[in-house]
Design a protein around this motif. Structure first.
Motif, PDB file in Angstrom:
ATOM      1  N   MET A   1      -7.168   4.171  13.460  1.00  0.00           N
ATOM      2  CA  MET A   1      -7.588   5.210  14.380  1.00  0.00           C
ATOM      3  C   MET A   1      -9.013   5.649  14.043  1.00  0.00           C
ATOM      4  N   THR A   2      -9.753   5.993  15.039  1.00  0.00           N
ATOM      5  CA  THR A   2     -11.121   6.453  14.894  1.00  0.00           C
ATOM      6  C   THR A   2     -11.148   7.956  14.604  1.00  0.00           C
ATOM      7  N   ASP A   3     -12.262   8.439  14.091  1.00  0.00           N
ATOM      8  CA  ASP A   3     -12.392   9.884  13.861  1.00  0.00           C
ATOM      9  C   ASP A   3     -13.182  10.569  14.974  1.00  0.00           C
ATOM     10  N   THR A   4     -13.486   9.825  16.037  1.00  0.00           N
ATOM     11  CA  THR A   4     -14.294  10.341  17.143  1.00  0.00           C
ATOM     12  C   THR A   4     -13.519  10.282  18.453  1.00  0.00           C
ATOM     13  N   LEU A   5     -13.604  11.375  19.213  1.00  0.00           N
ATOM     14  CA  LEU A   5     -12.953  11.447  20.512  1.00  0.00           C
ATOM     15  C   LEU A   5     -13.979  11.870  21.563  1.00  0.00           C
ATOM     16  N   VAL A   6     -14.063  11.097  22.634  1.00  0.00           N
ATOM     17  CA  VAL A   6     -14.897  11.437  23.788  1.00  0.00           C
ATOM     18  C   VAL A   6     -13.993  12.147  24.793  1.00  0.00           C
ATOM     19  N   ILE A   7     -14.369  13.376  25.146  1.00  0.00           N
ATOM     20  CA  ILE A   7     -13.612  14.164  26.115  1.00  0.00           C
ATOM     21  C   ILE A   7     -14.524  14.407  27.302  1.00  0.00           C
ATOM     22  N   TYR A   8     -14.026  14.090  28.510  1.00  0.00           N
ATOM     23  CA  TYR A   8     -14.912  14.233  29.664  1.00  0.00           C
ATOM     24  C   TYR A   8     -14.159  14.670  30.913  1.00  0.00           C
ATOM     25  N   TYR A   9     -14.938  15.216  31.837  1.00  0.00           N
ATOM     26  CA  TYR A   9     -14.494  15.423  33.206  1.00  0.00           C
ATOM     27  C   TYR A   9     -15.601  14.883  34.105  1.00  0.00           C
ATOM     28  N   SER A  10     -15.200  14.149  35.135  1.00  0.00           N
ATOM     29  CA  SER A  10     -16.168  13.548  36.046  1.00  0.00           C
ATOM     30  C   SER A  10     -15.688  13.709  37.479  1.00  0.00           C
ATOM     31  N   PHE A  11     -16.475  14.387  38.303  1.00  0.00           N
ATOM     32  CA  PHE A  11     -16.127  14.556  39.718  1.00  0.00           C
ATOM     33  C   PHE A  11     -16.556  13.331  40.530  1.00  0.00           C
ATOM     34  N   THR A  12     -17.772  12.834  40.299  1.00  0.00           N
ATOM     35  CA  THR A  12     -18.306  11.734  41.096  1.00  0.00           C
ATOM     36  C   THR A  12     -18.205  10.373  40.412  1.00  0.00           C
ATOM     37  N   GLY A  13     -17.897  10.370  39.141  1.00  0.00           N
ATOM     38  CA  GLY A  13     -17.845   9.114  38.384  1.00  0.00           C
ATOM     39  C   GLY A  13     -19.022   8.933  37.443  1.00  0.00           C
ATOM     40  N   ASN A  14     -20.074   9.726  37.573  1.00  0.00           N
ATOM     41  CA  ASN A  14     -21.244   9.575  36.705  1.00  0.00           C
ATOM     42  C   ASN A  14     -20.929   9.915  35.251  1.00  0.00           C
ATOM     43  N   SER A  15     -20.249  11.021  35.017  1.00  0.00           N
ATOM     44  CA  SER A  15     -19.894  11.398  33.637  1.00  0.00           C
ATOM     45  C   SER A  15     -18.927  10.378  33.041  1.00  0.00           C
ATOM     46  N   LYS A  16     -18.068   9.821  33.870  1.00  0.00           N
ATOM     47  CA  LYS A  16     -17.111   8.810  33.402  1.00  0.00           C
ATOM     48  C   LYS A  16     -17.848   7.560  32.907  1.00  0.00           C
ATOM     49  N   LYS A  17     -18.855   7.116  33.653  1.00  0.00           N
ATOM     50  CA  LYS A  17     -19.629   5.931  33.234  1.00  0.00           C
ATOM     51  C   LYS A  17     -20.249   6.146  31.863  1.00  0.00           C
ATOM     52  N   VAL A  18     -20.864   7.301  31.682  1.00  0.00           N
ATOM     53  CA  VAL A  18     -21.517   7.593  30.399  1.00  0.00           C
ATOM     54  C   VAL A  18     -20.464   7.730  29.300  1.00  0.00           C
ATOM     55  N   SER A  19     -19.346   8.361  29.608  1.00  0.00           N
ATOM     56  CA  SER A  19     -18.273   8.526  28.612  1.00  0.00           C
ATOM     57  C   SER A  19     -17.759   7.176  28.127  1.00  0.00           C
ATOM     58  N   ASN A  20     -17.570   6.245  29.035  1.00  0.00           N
ATOM     59  CA  ASN A  20     -17.114   4.908  28.642  1.00  0.00           C
ATOM     60  C   ASN A  20     -18.159   4.186  27.800  1.00  0.00           C
ATOM     61  N   TYR A  21     -19.427   4.383  28.115  1.00  0.00           N
ATOM     62  CA  TYR A  21     -20.499   3.795  27.307  1.00  0.00           C
ATOM     63  C   TYR A  21     -20.447   4.355  25.882  1.00  0.00           C
ATOM     64  N   VAL A  22     -20.308   5.676  25.764  1.00  0.00           N
ATOM     65  CA  VAL A  22     -20.254   6.322  24.443  1.00  0.00           C
ATOM     66  C   VAL A  22     -19.012   5.859  23.685  1.00  0.00           C
ATOM     67  N   LYS A  23     -17.891   5.747  24.379  1.00  0.00           N
ATOM     68  CA  LYS A  23     -16.651   5.263  23.758  1.00  0.00           C
ATOM     69  C   LYS A  23     -16.875   3.899  23.103  1.00  0.00           C
ATOM     70  N   GLU A  24     -17.512   2.994  23.849  1.00  0.00           N
ATOM     71  CA  GLU A  24     -17.767   1.655  23.320  1.00  0.00           C
ATOM     72  C   GLU A  24     -18.740   1.684  22.140  1.00  0.00           C
ATOM     73  N   LYS A  25     -19.822   2.436  22.281  1.00  0.00           N
ATOM     74  CA  LYS A  25     -20.847   2.510  21.222  1.00  0.00           C
ATOM     75  C   LYS A  25     -20.289   3.100  19.929  1.00  0.00           C
ATOM     76  N   CYS A  26     -19.421   4.089  20.046  1.00  0.00           N
ATOM     77  CA  CYS A  26     -18.890   4.805  18.874  1.00  0.00           C
ATOM     78  C   CYS A  26     -17.536   4.271  18.418  1.00  0.00           C
ATOM     79  N   HIS A  27     -16.981   3.304  19.138  1.00  0.00           N
ATOM     80  CA  HIS A  27     -15.625   2.833  18.855  1.00  0.00           C
ATOM     81  C   HIS A  27     -14.679   4.024  18.809  1.00  0.00           C
ATOM     82  N   ALA A  28     -14.805   4.875  19.809  1.00  0.00           N
ATOM     83  CA  ALA A  28     -14.076   6.143  19.876  1.00  0.00           C
ATOM     84  C   ALA A  28     -12.871   6.052  20.785  1.00  0.00           C
ATOM     85  N   ASP A  29     -12.006   7.031  20.648  1.00  0.00           N
ATOM     86  CA  ASP A  29     -10.938   7.228  21.620  1.00  0.00           C
ATOM     87  C   ASP A  29     -11.539   8.025  22.775  1.00  0.00           C
TER      88      ASP A  29
END
Length: 162
Positions: free
Chosen positions: A1-29
């Protein structure tokens, strides 16, 4: 398990795109916040209902299915609604304790950041905010999913967690 968690809310999908990018870069949940009653898909209806996005105004959100105590580092990403963080993120921060966590925050917008970072500060009084990122997307009607913030800026912001 990772020690990092990305928590997001996205109305249009823009925040979701960035959240998924950060998840991959940080190997986060990753954890998506959701309202119990979904917002209208009609932007004008949402504007009419939420133009007064006061920090005290509440909305009900779905229960979080993660044990937040398992994470040392938290990445919070949400859209800006009328110069403040989204009501979904506000409700999450009111209901869940992030005391002692290392946190970086971002607010996606089309150039109108407003009080977003002050909102995070107010709602996270017992946490260390190590970095803020203004995620700017185009305000042009047909280009609203075009990110103006560079990948280099996002990567530098992510590094603040290390």
């Amino acid at each position: 398990m990772t020690d990092t968690l990305v928590i997001y809310y996205s109305f249009t999908g823009n925040s979701k795109k960035v959240s998924n990018y950060v998840k991959e870069k940080c190997h986060a949940d990753i954890l998506e916040l959701e309202p119990i009653v979904p917002f209208s898909s009609d932007y004008d209806e949402v504007v009419a209902e939420w133009q007064n996005n006061d920090i005290k105004r509440d909305i009900e959100i779905k229960k979080v299915d993660r044990d937040l105590s398992q994470y040392k580092k938290i990445v919070l990403i949400t859209c800006t609604w009328w110069y403040r963080i989204s009501p979904i993120m506000k409700k999450f921060l009111k209901e869940y304790d992030l005391t002692g966590k290392e946190i970086i925050v971002a607010s996606a917008n089309a150039g109108w950041l407003g009080h977003s970072f002050k909102d995070y500060e107010t709602l996270l009084p017992n946490s260390t905010i190590k970095g803020e990122l203004n995620l700017v997307f185009s305000s042009e009607e047909n280009k609203r999913d075009e990110m103006l913030t560079s990948t280099e800026e996002i990567n530098a912001w992510i590094e603040k967690l290390n």
